[in-house]
Design a protein around this motif. Structure first.
Motif: not given
Length: 586
Positions: A200-215, A224-236
């Protein structure tokens, strides 16, 4: 600084250490590091997490990990590097993992090419091969240089992908964390990891929520996260160890459509989209839409009456199709099969009754026959096969058994069988030579219950010769199972290229099973090859090729690989009742 290091990451450091030491012509030490790396990788608990929590005693449990290696593990967890390894990398600035992915180029070869030509990277290697410089180095020649040129592209491609067996456990940890969040209603992996592709290339994960920014915020802040690559209101996107993990957040009503879309594959989605168009429907990541009454100029992702999207089942049902298992979504006839209601009733883990290919300390395993059998009993198996290596081509270090040693081991296996609650098969892993023959005496053949025959050498044959070689093997009445037919090692060597349909037809005619080797570094046969063989009437055996009790867990990867090959239980011999299996074996 505490580094969250997975077992695979720790093992990778010591494999790199071993390769560089070998490239530097150091003796003995590389073997010790490789043994430690193998045992670290296969250890059933996360070593790095335990060490980070102050539990260094866990290191005493790992075979081959003494004081020196233990100290290096602690150093890596505490600092993120091993000073001695960094010094060695400075002395030998070779991209050793990339260069040794070239078939026939091992660490010693890489070291020699560095010393003679200054080759550090794949680009350097390619330039030297194109310029004809490699064949001028003593011990090399035009054929070696041609082989290097031919395999550069393969080495580049696999260097970008991670083994399923390393990525999926991380994905399971990510899912467990997300499921613990109050704001998450549903979550699932997507992409190639959900299709159980071997790399596989990257680990892709999908979440259902009405509180996207909180998630997104809680995900990026996970310890467990070593570093943030990028993030936005609905993805990271974040980096965990050596893996990139991509999170996408959607509203609950669109979870099913997004899951279907982002699982893929691309070819499957294109075929499904065209199937929908023919029926006046539109399929995308937002749902299934009835567009039959729309004007030709009406456009947009959510245009039309939305008739499905909350669940993935509903997406397929809206098209008049049953749900298609992710492993089948490769555009190899699955949509036509679904339309005609002839999708296979796929193999499940619960169908497996035993394992016919395992190793012990008699050859290159690390534990006793009794311990391996006890582990099989603990898994609830009905039967279990010991198949240590016979001596022969491709078996190095004196690890293969002579005929006399095989007969001696058979007696011990019989004694263990007498005391066991399950049936223990006395087997061997014989070596298929370049012509397709095995070197066992008739006395040994008669004494054994099961013979697995595998390729370990001459893996650079062309497709025609390789196919004929494997067909010769399956025509041998002594051979019960053709083990890991291509001999490939994922991300390391490509192995034999062969005609899987022709091999399957020959195996079916001669009553020989073809192995789906569940070791995550092999997964050989792979999905399309297993499907081609099964279509010709062949049967398969899903075996772990285990060298220690913990790696019996590899069966998980083998089952899903067999599912990618459209395997139903009746096509898998180690789902059969004991009497039926014994009748099949030689």
């Amino acid at each position: 600084m505490i580094t969250v290091a997975t077992n695979a990451e720790l093992a990778g450091r010591f494999e790199e250490f071993a390769d560089l030491l070998e490239a530097d012509d150091v003796e003995y030490k590389p073997r010790a590091y490789r043994r430690a790396a193998e045992n670290i990788r296969a250890h059933p608990v996360p070593i790095g997490d335990r060490v980070a929590d102050g539990d260094e005693e866990i290191l005493d449990e790992i075979d081959g990990v003494g004081d020196a290696i233990s100290a290096k593990i602690v150093e890596y967890v505490e600092t993120g590097e091993i000073e001695e390894l960094e010094e060695l990398k400075a002395e030998l600035p070779i991209d050793i993992a990339d260069i040794t992915r070239i078939e026939g180029v091992g660490p010693k070869t890489a070291g020699k090419l560095y010393r003679e030509l200054g080759i550090e990277t794949l680009d350097d290697l390619e330039d030297a091969a194109e310029a004809g410089e490699i064949q001028e180095v003593k011990g090399f020649g035009p054929k070696t240089e041609e082989n290097i040129r031919d395999n550069i592209e393969f080495a580049r491609e696999v260097g970008q992908r991670q083994l399923l067996g390393e990525a999926r456990p991380l994905a399971d940890d990510v899912l467990a964390f997300l499921e613990s969040l109050d704001a998450v209603e549903r979550c699932e992996v997507a992409g190639s990891i959900r299709r159980w592709r071997e790399t596989i290339g990257d680990v892709d994960v999908l979440v259902a929520t009405n509180e996207n920014e909180t998630v997104v915020e809680e995900f990026v802040g996970w310890n467990s996260v070593d570093s943030e690559i990028e993030s936005g209101p609905a993805k990271a996107s974040v980096r965990i160890g050596e893996s990139r993990v991509d999170l996408r957040v959607v509203v609950p009503s669109e979870f099913g459509s997004a899951l279907q879309y982002f699982t893929g594959s691309k070819d499957h989605n294109v075929r499904l989209r065209n199937y929908a168009i023919d029926r006046g429907l539109k399929v995308n990541e937002y749902g299934v839409f009835d567009v039959s009454d729309l004007d030709e100029g009406d456009e947009g992702q959510r245009v039309g009456e939305r008739i499905a999207g909350e669940t993935e089942d509903g997406m397929y049902n809206a098209l008049g199709l049953p749900w298609i298992p992710p492993e089948l979504r490769t555009d190899r006839g699955e949509i036509t099969a679904a339309e005609n209601d002839v999708l296979p009733d796929l193999l499940t883990h619960e169908d497996i009754r035993g394992d016919l290919h395992s190793h012990t300390e008699w050859s290159d395993g690390n534990t006793s026959i009794e311990a391996m059998v006890a582990a099989a009993e603990d898994r609830g198996y009905d039967y279990f096969g010991i198949a240590d290596h016979a001596e022969g081509p491709g078996i190095v270090g004196g690890m293969g058994l002579s005929d006399a040693e095989i007969l001696e081991q058979v007696e011990e296996i019989r004694a263990v069988d007498d005391e066991s609650e399950i049936t223990v098969f006395a087997g061997i892993e014989a070596n298929v030579d370049a012509e397709g023959e095995i070197g066992l005496s008739e006395e040994v053949i008669d004494a054994l219950d099961v013979i697995v025959a595998s390729t370990h050498s001459a893996l650079d044959q062309d497709a025609e010769r390789a196919t004929n070689r494997l067909i010769t093997a399956v025509e041998n009445p002594a051979i019960d199972v053709l083990g890991h037919p291509s001999g490939r090692m994922l991300n390391e060597r490509s192995g034999l290229d062969f005609n899987a349909s022709a091999l399957g037809a020959a195996a079916a005619e001669h009553g020989t099973a073809l192995e789906v080797n569940a070791n995550p570094r092999r997964l050989d046969l792979w999905g399309s090859a297993a499907q081609a063989a099964i279509d010709e009437g062949a049967v398969i055996a899903v075996n772990t090729d285990s060298h220690r009790p913990s790696t019996l867990e590899y069966m998980r990867w083998g089952v899903h690989t067999a599912r990618r090959g459209w395997a139903e239980p009746e096509a898998v011999i180690n789902t059969w009742e004991l009497a039926e299996l014994q009748a099949f074996l030689h």
